[in-house]
Scaffold this active site. Structure first.
Site, PDB file in Angstrom:
ATOM      1  N   ASP A 172     -31.504  29.102  40.670  1.00 50.45           N
ATOM      2  CA  ASP A 172     -30.059  29.038  40.514  1.00 50.45           C
ATOM      3  C   ASP A 172     -29.526  27.833  41.295  1.00 50.45           C
ATOM      4  OD1 ASP A 172     -27.607  30.563  39.660  1.00 50.45           O
ATOM      5  OD2 ASP A 172     -27.232  30.505  41.817  1.00 50.45           O
ATOM      6  N   GLU A 220     -31.300  25.126  37.401  1.00 51.86           N
ATOM      7  CA  GLU A 220     -30.040  24.497  37.037  1.00 51.86           C
ATOM      8  C   GLU A 220     -29.939  23.187  37.816  1.00 51.86           C
ATOM      9  OE1 GLU A 220     -26.784  27.843  36.054  1.00 51.86           O
ATOM     10  OE2 GLU A 220     -27.334  27.765  38.152  1.00 51.86           O
TER      11      GLU A 220
END
Ligand code: CA
Length: 667
Positions: free
Chosen positions: A349, A378
């Site tokens: 993340d 990400e």
């Protein structure tokens, strides 16, 4: 305490390039001694129970022993002694299996609140106290021989992103252990119409890996009151090295969550499905009250010049992977999940909050455990950070991280419309001008002589050094799911129109170079009732209604065939940029909303000599010239069959509105 919405995780907020002024204490914290031994916090051996807490600035440290997981007084308190490299140690001459403990440290003359530490591998209810557990007793049968699917490359994976509760909680799932790890261990579960759900559904669909939303212990669901059925995505980490209690059948029993998560992994592995964990080392749910802060105040976080928490996560704080003990923590934590739980991949993340050096260590160390463990993340942050841009694990810097992949927001936004503007359309829904950005997606953001990156909507250069570095997708848990995005951006259309657009969008994803990724339930056209940020919405929004499987049987069949096509044909899974350059040729098309290309030369060892792929994003049919030859029809007019459905001769061929034409030439 901050509540992370998880909704800001989609954009390319990369901050400015000027180095910010640092808080003087941050500079000083970076010089504290780190400890790299493998015995941090708890070791039980033949001589007894031993603790080693890293807390370099503590003035005193204690271990508090408990007979139960909460609401009881300590049965003993042990003073810890200073030891090597900023650590404190204590021992008890017996194996204290079944007991619980916390640490407490004195800092600047003040005793801080108790904490289970940062390395608790078992906890009781709500992760408040660490538990002393013999992990060897938590393994399912045949665990020693358990392993996930073997992969030659990440590009061979087909990733299915799911939340435990979404997947199983709806009454139509027919699953007994709703919202639990055990949901994925139940064989032969069915919808009221008799169609497969649960793990059988995954096998039927053909995906290779489930990517489970955060499954470490998180903060927002009260494990002592599960009957209120609270829902959360789980992007609010509390204990990084123990599973979330609300996904177990008994959060008060520290072994239940461990055993049940391992049983889930085993059941998936037995079905030849790998398990990817979503890991959120970039921030914690709490600031001063986090386990990081209660063991080593300030150390694990970055700060602004005034000493306040820097917040590149948009969730109240950001961790400091550029500091040795935090970098080691991330590396050792993922290694622990890979070793102890046999996890096959990790999704980071807001990965760009971390530094590229840490991410490279993560990938390297995991590959020493099993070479086919893969890592993606990400490649952006949700706010600015004191970490210099060139050190951030941004998608723009992925070429500096050879064994890391990043999500392509390029293909995502170009195909279905921009994530932040519900009404915006994309290539698959008739918006002209997105062709070049879709082509960037097709070549997995690698350099290609026929792709003009200056026309890219999100990225202006070929940032990936190989297709192994790109995850292609059009939706995930964040933002509007595909069904809802289509409903909001295609007013006045029929559901049949929107299902057709979904097929075209996913056909682009699944035939592109890179690794395809889909959001659970899209194959049966699940929706979230238009809620784009459903991180704490009730089950009525988030649950997948499995009766949609019979209502949208045509959609399910399309996805099955699309996945089968990709898995059977290595031409869609080239691993090197040079191969893509040599074998992937775009046709010179001037018409808007039309892309045509070929995969040639038995690409990547494919049995097919050439595959012709045409995407028509127009709402009108278009005519294209197909080269001479006897072509097998694989996809046409919203239908697909990986084994072919008839043939056609080269020449002028009509491509129906909002659809893909896929043709194959055998020789
Ligand atoms: Ca929890």
């Amino acid at each position: 305490m901050s509540i992370c919405t998880g909704a800001m995780l989609s954009g390319a907020l990369i901050g400015n390039a000027t180095a910010p002024q640092l808080w003087p204490r941050d500079t000083q914290l970076a010089t504290l001694p780190s400890y790299s031994g493998s015995d941090l916090e708890l070791t039980v051996n033949s001589t007894g129970t031993h603790w080693r807490l890293w807390s370099p600035e503590a003035e005193h440290a204690q271990v508090l022993l408990y007979a139960s997981d909460r609401n009881t007084p300590a049965i003993d308190t042990l003073d810890m002694q200073r030891s090597d490299s900023g650590t404190w140690v204590a021992s008890y001459p017996k194996q204290l299996y079944g007991k619980f403990y916390t640490f407490r440290v004195k800092h600047n003359g003040k005793w801080l609140d108790e904490t289970p530490g940062v390395w608790a591998k078992a906890t009781g209810t709500n992760g408040q106290r660490a538990a002393i557990v013999d992990l060897s007793t938590t393994n399912p049968e045949d665990w020693e021989s358990d392993h996930g699917p073997a992969l030659k490359s990440i590009n061979d994976a087909v990733i299915y992103e799911m939340h435990h509760r979404d997947f199983s909680v709806h009454p139509s799932s027919g699953i007994v252990n709703k919202g639990k790890f055990l949901a994925l261990t139940e064989p032969n579960t069915k919808t009221p119409q008799g169609l497969a759900t649960g793990i059988e559904h995954l096998k039927e669909l053909g995906i290779t890996h489930v990517h489970i939303l955060p499954s470490y212990d998180y903060n927002s669901v009260d494990e002592s009151n599960l009957q209120i059925n609270k829902y959360n995505w789980g992007y609010d980490p509390q204990n990084y090295n123990t599973p979330e209690g609300s996904y177990s059948t008994n959060p008060a029993d520290p072994t239940a969550r461990i055993k049940e998560m391992k049983q889930m992994v085993k059941a998936l592995h037995d079905a030849n499905i790998g398990v990817v964990m979503d890991v959120v080392y970039n921030h914690t749910a709490e600031n001063d009250g986090s386990n990081f802060s209660l063991t080593a105040p300030d150390y694990y976080y970055r700060h602004r010049q005034d000493g306040s928490y820097s917040d590149a996560s948009g969730c109240g704080n950001e961790t400091a992977s550029d500091r040795k003990q935090m970098s080691d923590f991330i590396v050792n934590s993922v290694k622990y999940w890979a070793d102890e739980y046999h996890i096959d991949g990790f999704r980071f993340d807001l990965m760009a909050i971390h530094d590229t050096a840490t991410m490279n260590r993560v990938a390297k160390e995991l590959k020493t455990i099993r070479p086919d463990i893969f890592v993606y993340g990400e490649g952006w942050t949700a706010g600015d950070s004191p970490l210099p841009k060139e050190q951030r694990a941004l998608k723009e810097n992925v070429s500096a991280m050879p064994n890391i992949a990043v999500f392509s927001d390029d293909i995502r936004d170009a195909v279905k419309g921009h994530y932040s503007n519900a009404a915006d359309r994309g290539f698959a829904t008739g918006k002209p001008g997105m062709e070049e950005t879709v082509k960037i997606g097709i070549v997995a953001s690698t350099a290609h002589p026929q792709v003009d990156y200056s026309k890219g909507a999100n990225s202006k250069f070929a940032y990936a050094s190989s297709p192994r570095q790109i995850i292609n997708y059009v939706s995930c848990h964040d933002d509007l799911c595909l069904t809802d995005k289509l409903a909001k951006s295609m007013p006045g259309t029929t559901e049949a129109d929107r299902k057709r657009a979904a097929r075209l969008a996913q056909t682009i994803v699944f035939t592109s170079q890179g690794t395809p990724f889909m959001f659970a339930g899209e194959e049966i056209f699940r929706n979230k009732k238009g809620v784009h940020n459903s991180y704490q919405s009730p089950d009525s929004i988030n649950a997948i209604d499995w009766t949609l499987k019979s209502a949208n049987a045509d959609q399910m069949e399309y996805y099955k065939q699309l996945i089968k096509l990709r898995k059977e044909h290595p031409a869609f899974r080239m691993t090197e940029t040079a191969d893509v350059m040599r074998n992937l040729k775009f046709d010179n098309i001037k018409q808007p909303n039309l892309i045509s290309y070929s995969l040639k030369n038995h690409a990547n060892g494919d049995v097919w000599k050439e595959i012709k792929i045409v995407f028509n994003g127009n709402t009108e049919p278009v005519e294209v010239n197909i080269p001479r030859g006897n072509w097998i029809v694989i996809a046409r007019d919203g239908k697909i069959n990986a084994s072919g459905m008839g043939s056609l001769k080269g020449g002028k061929v009509t491509v129906e509105p909002t659809s893909a034409l896929i043709l194959a030439l055998e020789n």
